[in-house]
Design a protein around this motif. Structure first.
Motif, PDB file in Angstrom:
ATOM      1  N   UNK A   1       0.834  -1.205   0.000  1.00 24.62           N
ATOM      2  CA  UNK A   1       0.000   0.000   0.000  1.00 24.62           C
ATOM      3  C   UNK A   1       0.870   1.258   0.000  1.00 24.62           C
ATOM      4  N   UNK A   2       1.410   1.608  -1.151  1.00 24.72           N
ATOM      5  CA  UNK A   2       2.332   2.742  -1.235  1.00 24.72           C
ATOM      6  C   UNK A   2       1.801   3.894  -2.083  1.00 24.72           C
ATOM      7  N   UNK A   3       0.649   3.701  -2.745  1.00 27.60           N
ATOM      8  CA  UNK A   3       0.078   4.756  -3.585  1.00 27.60           C
ATOM      9  C   UNK A   3      -1.398   4.458  -3.813  1.00 27.60           C
ATOM     10  N   UNK A   4      -2.134   5.451  -4.280  1.00 32.16           N
ATOM     11  CA  UNK A   4      -3.545   5.229  -4.604  1.00 32.16           C
ATOM     12  C   UNK A   4      -3.703   4.109  -5.625  1.00 32.16           C
ATOM     13  N   UNK A   5      -2.825   4.092  -6.612  1.00 31.67           N
ATOM     14  CA  UNK A   5      -2.884   3.076  -7.657  1.00 31.67           C
ATOM     15  C   UNK A   5      -2.701   1.671  -7.075  1.00 31.67           C
ATOM     16  N   UNK A   6      -1.710   1.524  -6.183  1.00 30.04           N
ATOM     17  CA  UNK A   6      -1.444   0.210  -5.599  1.00 30.04           C
ATOM     18  C   UNK A   6      -2.552  -0.243  -4.652  1.00 30.04           C
ATOM     19  N   UNK A   7      -3.128   0.710  -3.917  1.00 29.73           N
ATOM     20  CA  UNK A   7      -4.243   0.378  -3.026  1.00 29.73           C
ATOM     21  C   UNK A   7      -5.438  -0.116  -3.836  1.00 29.73           C
ATOM     22  N   UNK A   8      -5.782   0.618  -4.876  1.00 26.93           N
ATOM     23  CA  UNK A   8      -6.924   0.221  -5.701  1.00 26.93           C
ATOM     24  C   UNK A   8      -6.690  -1.131  -6.344  1.00 26.93           C
ATOM     25  N   UNK A   9      -5.479  -1.357  -6.852  1.00 30.38           N
ATOM     26  CA  UNK A   9      -5.169  -2.635  -7.503  1.00 30.38           C
ATOM     27  C   UNK A   9      -5.296  -3.792  -6.517  1.00 30.38           C
ATOM     28  N   UNK A  10      -4.794  -3.596  -5.296  1.00 26.02           N
ATOM     29  CA  UNK A  10      -4.864  -4.655  -4.295  1.00 26.02           C
ATOM     30  C   UNK A  10      -6.315  -5.053  -4.020  1.00 26.02           C
ATOM     31  N   UNK A  11      -7.158  -4.076  -3.726  1.00 28.86           N
ATOM     32  CA  UNK A  11      -8.529  -4.382  -3.340  1.00 28.86           C
ATOM     33  C   UNK A  11      -9.362  -4.884  -4.517  1.00 28.86           C
ATOM     34  N   UNK A  12      -9.152  -4.342  -5.689  1.00 25.45           N
ATOM     35  CA  UNK A  12      -9.885  -4.813  -6.877  1.00 25.45           C
ATOM     36  C   UNK A  12      -9.459  -6.226  -7.245  1.00 25.45           C
ATOM     37  N   UNK A  13      -8.157  -6.501  -7.172  1.00 27.89           N
ATOM     38  CA  UNK A  13      -7.672  -7.851  -7.474  1.00 27.89           C
ATOM     39  C   UNK A  13      -8.251  -8.881  -6.510  1.00 27.89           C
ATOM     40  N   UNK A  14      -8.395  -8.507  -5.250  1.00 30.77           N
ATOM     41  CA  UNK A  14      -8.867  -9.463  -4.249  1.00 30.77           C
ATOM     42  C   UNK A  14     -10.379  -9.602  -4.246  1.00 30.77           C
ATOM     43  N   UNK A  15     -11.096  -8.471  -4.342  1.00 28.65           N
ATOM     44  CA  UNK A  15     -12.546  -8.510  -4.165  1.00 28.65           C
ATOM     45  C   UNK A  15     -13.345  -8.254  -5.438  1.00 28.65           C
ATOM     46  N   UNK A  16     -12.729  -7.663  -6.414  1.00 28.75           N
ATOM     47  CA  UNK A  16     -13.455  -7.352  -7.634  1.00 28.75           C
ATOM     48  C   UNK A  16     -14.251  -6.065  -7.521  1.00 28.75           C
TER      49      UNK A  16
END
Length: 555
Positions: free
Chosen positions: A395-410
């Protein structure tokens, strides 16, 4: 059966509210009828069920009567048999609660008779220690009410918690105990433990063990506690008791058992042992069987100026003494049933305490180097200390946060269904939503708790690891994020290998072709003589690998 049925009920409720949230409908004016749940969720009744102690079982129709056939368990601290095996939930007439072990008959208002067998429940005991992020401190004290609405709600009867606050303010707000709440001090641990694990009748809320559940009147608890417990139960179908004795703002020096007999370390041991004594009584009564024992550690920001060697020294002393003190003692009847070597120490990686929204917060401080080193040791005293979560590195940027949660939960539906809270939340997509001060938001705590439990369960073999996972190895330099290949060659440089998925950290192996590589910090931090003094060329190459996946570094 109860877990599955009631989870579906929660999921439907969450999705209904989420739909209204997304449609700007007034949630407070809409109620889903019980009949809707019953007609869509509940399967055809079976003629017999096996439950674990303190389970709940819900039927399609009301329970008319229960009859005890045989009681095989005792009242806590007594030789007298429990009064019953199951009882009708006083707040829900179509549900029964397992209040003893043995056999019973349940008669439904349809005339059907259901055979019930209740066995002792397997339960694990986990101590949570460290500083403020482990205790559950808010990013802003003015929004503490928001935290109380966003912690994960566990199903009553699946998990238990005990919290010994570090100060009066935390007692009042993190545990929601009120203005005159107690906080943890040496000699007062017993004040936080009830007479039985399922007794939540005490006037003092800090004696309740159901505060992170959906039980009526449950007070709540901020931090990772509830999410960790929820993920543990979801994956093992075994109960867990989390005991939080973290201390906000604490240095690892205050967790050194040799420094004092009245510091954070000994307070945490005292609280854990008080819980052990109660669990010993419960096991003796026939209600539970002992599962795993261990501790979780999340600390290091306070010691960002401490050297690798010093932090490692303090942690080693702490870890060794936890292994001794939390083991129990078979020669003492108060601990005989809970005596067992610790199965794990779990590490949640901390940041550098520089700037939470910046990459400079990944600087490899002494604590961060030491914790990575500890978690990548396959043998020796740290063989059972595992890296449980390193979401701080993701979790180092808005982009990385969004990618993490979208990848996991859709999207929002799956996120809401898998994160049942007092108020429905949308999928986090920005850094600010999870970590914009030194402390995480409650949504951040939730995700860290889930991540830590899942990785730990993989690591200790409690659940089967995924087959053929996609492995990623990041070789970073002293700043904690720059690829080592982009750093100019220097003498005695630092190389850290970050391994993803997290549960594979102990699988990391390193091969090298030069004696110039230091053996001391093998598998974590390399202090290397990087130049051939004669030719000026690199004198070595290193290969980092996990199973069949690998990456080579040649300066």
């Amino acid at each position: 059966m109860y877990k599955k049925v009631f989870s579906m009920k929660r999921i439907i409720s969450s999705l209904l509210i989420l739909a209204m949230l997304c449609s700007n409908i007034n949630i407070n004016k809409v109620e889903a009828s019980e009949e809707t749940f019953k007609s869509n969720v509940f399967p055809k009744e079976k003629t017999k069920y096996t439950l674990a102690y303190d389970d709940r079982l819900e039927f399609e129709t009301n329970v008319e009567a229960v009859e005890t056939v045989k009681v095989e368990s005792n009242k806590v601290g007594s030789e007298e048999k429990d009064d019953a095996v199951v009882k009708i939930d006083p707040l829900n007439s179509d549900r029964i609660i397992a209040v003893g072990c043995g056999k019973a008959l349940v008669t439904l208002d349809t005339g059907d008779v259901i055979k019930i067998k209740v066995k002792p429940a397997k339960i694990s005991l986990c101590l949570m220690v460290g500083q403020s992020n482990m205790e559950g401190s808010p990013s802003n004290k003015d929004i503490i009410i928001q935290y109380q609405q966003q912690f994960i709600l566990n199903e009553e009867g699946t998990v238990y918690n005990t919290y010994g606050p570090s100060n009066a303010w935390h007692a009042r707000w993190l545990g929601n105990f009120g203005e005159k709440a107690a906080y943890l001090e040496k000699g007062k641990a017993d004040e936080f433990v009830p007479d039985s694990l399922t007794d939540n009748s005490a006037e003092e809320g800090w004696k309740h063990t159901n505060n992170i559940t959906d039980a009526p009147g449950a007070l709540g608890k901020t931090g990772i506690d509830s999410a960790f417990a929820d993920e543990w139960y979801d994956n093992t179908k075994e109960k867990i008791w989390v005991v939080n004795a973290a201390h906000a703002g604490s240095s690892i020096t205050s967790w050194d058992p040799s420094k004092s007999k009245n510091n954070n370390f000994w307070e945490s041991v005292e609280l854990y042992k008080a819980c052990e004594r109660l669990l010993n009584k419960e096991i003796k009564a026939g209600h539970y069987k002992l599962g795993y024992k261990g501790y979780m550690w999340m600390q290091g920001e306070e010691d960002y100026n401490m050297s690798f060697e010093s932090y490692l020294k303090y942690f080693t002393r702490m870890h060794k003494m936890y292994e001794k003190e939390l083991k129990g003692d078979k020669s003492d009847s108060k601990y005989k049933k809970v005596t067992k070597d610790l199965d794990f120490g779990g590490i949640i990686m901390v940041r550098a305490h520089k700037k939470p929204t910046s990459l400079i917060d990944l600087l490899l401080t002494g604590p961060r180097k030491a914790l990575y080193y500890i978690c990548q040791q396959k043998t020796g005293i740290f063989k059972n200390v595992f890296l449980a979560s390193q979401l701080s590195e993701v979790w180092t940027s808005n982009k990385n946060v969004k990618k993490y949660f979208v990848d996991k939960y859709g999207g929002n539906k799956k996120y809401s269904a898998n994160n049942f809270m007092r108020s429905v939340q949308l999928l986090p997509t920005t850094l600010k939503e999870i970590h914009y001060t030194i402390h995480y938001s409650q949504l951040g705590y939730n995700e860290i708790g889930k991540d830590a439990a899942k990785n730990l369960l993989y690591s200790i073999g409690a659940i089967e690891k995924p087959k053929n996972p996609k492995v990623k190895i990041e070789l970073v330099s002293e700043d904690g994020y720059t690829d080592i290949s982009e750093v100019g060659v220097d003498t005695d440089m630092t190389i850290l290998a970050k391994v993803f998925p997290t549960y594979l950290n102990k699988e990391l192996s390193v091969s090298y072709n030069s004696s110039s590589v230091s053996y001391k910090y093998l598998n974590a931090i390399f202090n290397t003589s990087t130049m051939d003094t004669v030719s000026g060329n690199a004198a070595y190459s290193l290969k980092f690998s996990v199973n069949k996946s690998g990456i080579q570094y040649t300066p």
